[in-house]
Enzyme design. Structure first.
Site, mmCIF file in Angstrom:
data_model
loop_
_atom_site.group_PDB
_atom_site.id
_atom_site.type_symbol
_atom_site.label_atom_id
_atom_site.label_comp_id
_atom_site.label_asym_id
_atom_site.label_seq_id
_atom_site.Cartn_x
_atom_site.Cartn_y
_atom_site.Cartn_z
ATOM 1 N N ASP A 41 0.822 -1.215 0.000
ATOM 2 C CA ASP A 41 0.000 0.000 0.000
ATOM 3 C C ASP A 41 0.856 1.265 0.000
ATOM 4 O OD1 ASP A 41 -2.039 -1.802 0.261
ATOM 5 O OD2 ASP A 41 -2.927 -0.896 2.041
ATOM 6 N N ASP A 42 0.220 2.360 -0.426
ATOM 7 C CA ASP A 42 0.712 3.743 -0.245
ATOM 8 C C ASP A 42 1.742 4.210 -1.263
ATOM 9 O OD1 ASP A 42 -0.926 3.593 1.917
ATOM 10 O OD2 ASP A 42 0.650 3.724 3.440
ATOM 11 N N HIS A 91 -5.798 2.958 -4.239
ATOM 12 C CA HIS A 91 -5.871 3.203 -2.791
ATOM 13 C C HIS A 91 -6.443 4.590 -2.489
ATOM 14 C CE1 HIS A 91 -5.066 1.869 1.196
ATOM 15 N NE2 HIS A 91 -4.005 2.607 1.439
ATOM 16 N N HIS A 95 -5.929 9.447 1.501
ATOM 17 C CA HIS A 95 -5.576 8.566 2.623
ATOM 18 C C HIS A 95 -5.898 9.217 3.968
ATOM 19 C CE1 HIS A 95 -3.770 5.265 4.828
ATOM 20 N NE2 HIS A 95 -3.467 4.665 3.688
ATOM 21 N N HIS A 196 3.598 -2.286 3.254
ATOM 22 C CA HIS A 196 3.682 -0.918 2.742
ATOM 23 C C HIS A 196 5.054 -0.702 2.108
ATOM 24 C CE1 HIS A 196 0.579 -0.899 5.861
ATOM 25 N NE2 HIS A 196 0.024 0.104 5.207
#
Length: 237
Positions: A41-42, A91, A95, A196
């Site tokens: 992720d991210d 995603h 966030h 991540h």
């Protein structure tokens, strides 16, 4: 003659039934405990290159749930993810829970914005998404309906590496992964691992991948699954 024809019909029926069973097993193998899904992720960010180098060396594919702004500012890395056979998921943009989950329309809007950025850069229209912080408790029924209506497939995880919680102890994250995979083995289900880009230690991950290969695990991406895995649509539970 009638007996011979009846015999042939029985053989054909048995063959068709067997074929259907084989296809069914093959189509659902993505749920089996031998299946491992590495998800990040991210990104993409400055750390993604190291992850990609490792995955290329180990010949393993993964799923990258990218943030729209990061994708826009790291176009080369985004294209590399695609060119090296990995799967891109979305995603969102901010966030930030208060912004993303303000209402169902804002959640969908962020995913569509990220989708457009990815499409403009890579030519790929991704419908695979992971909502910030996971689907529970934020993705209530109205949010899930809106996301489904927009054509998005929502993914969560069943192995949290906790690398986001323990960035100072990245070896600990790998041990957590191994422990949770063993738990999923007992439940006879696949392991979808949350990591991540910025918090994964490539050296430790490499050691974990080598160990999993010795166990004859099959590394898959979200694109390999017929149905997405999320907390409202689990596998083998």
């Amino acid at each position: 003659m009638k007996t011979y024809i009846s015999f042939l019909l029985i053989i054909m029926f048995m063959f068709i039934a067997h074929s259907e069973n084989v296809v069914h097993a093959k189509n659902n193998s993505y749920e089996s405990k031998q299946s491992i899904y590495l998800t990040f992720d991210d990104g993409p960010n400055e750390y993604t290159k190291n992850i990609l180098n490792l995955l290329k060396k180990e010949n393993v594919k993964a799923t990258f749930f990218v943030l729209g702004p990061n994708a826009a500012s790291h176009k080369c890395l985004l294209n590399r993810i695609v060119n090296e056979g990995h799967t891109i998921g979305l995603h969102g943009m901010s966030h930030r829970a208060k912004e993303f989950y303000k209402k169902p329309q804002t959640a969908v809007k962020e995913m569509k914005e990220a989708q457009k950025i990815v499409k403009d850069i890579t030519g790929i229209t991704s419908t695979i998404v992971r909502t910030p912080y996971g689907s529970k408790p934020y993705m209530t029924a109205s949010y899930r309906r809106a996301m489904k209506k927009a054509g998005f497939q929502m993914w969560d995880w069943n192995v949290d590496s906790e690398d986001w919680k323990k960035p100072q102890n990245k070896t600990k994250s790998i041990k957590i992964i191994e422990k949770n995979i063993q738990y999923n083995d007992r439940k006879n289900r696949a392991s979808i691992i949350l990591m991540h880009d910025q918090a994964t230690n490539p050296k430790s991950l490499s050691a974990a991948i080598k160990k999993l290969k010795k166990q004859k695990r099959i590394f898959r991406t979200a694109a390999d699954a017929t149905h997405p895995f999320n907390y409202y649509n689990t596998w083998n539970d």
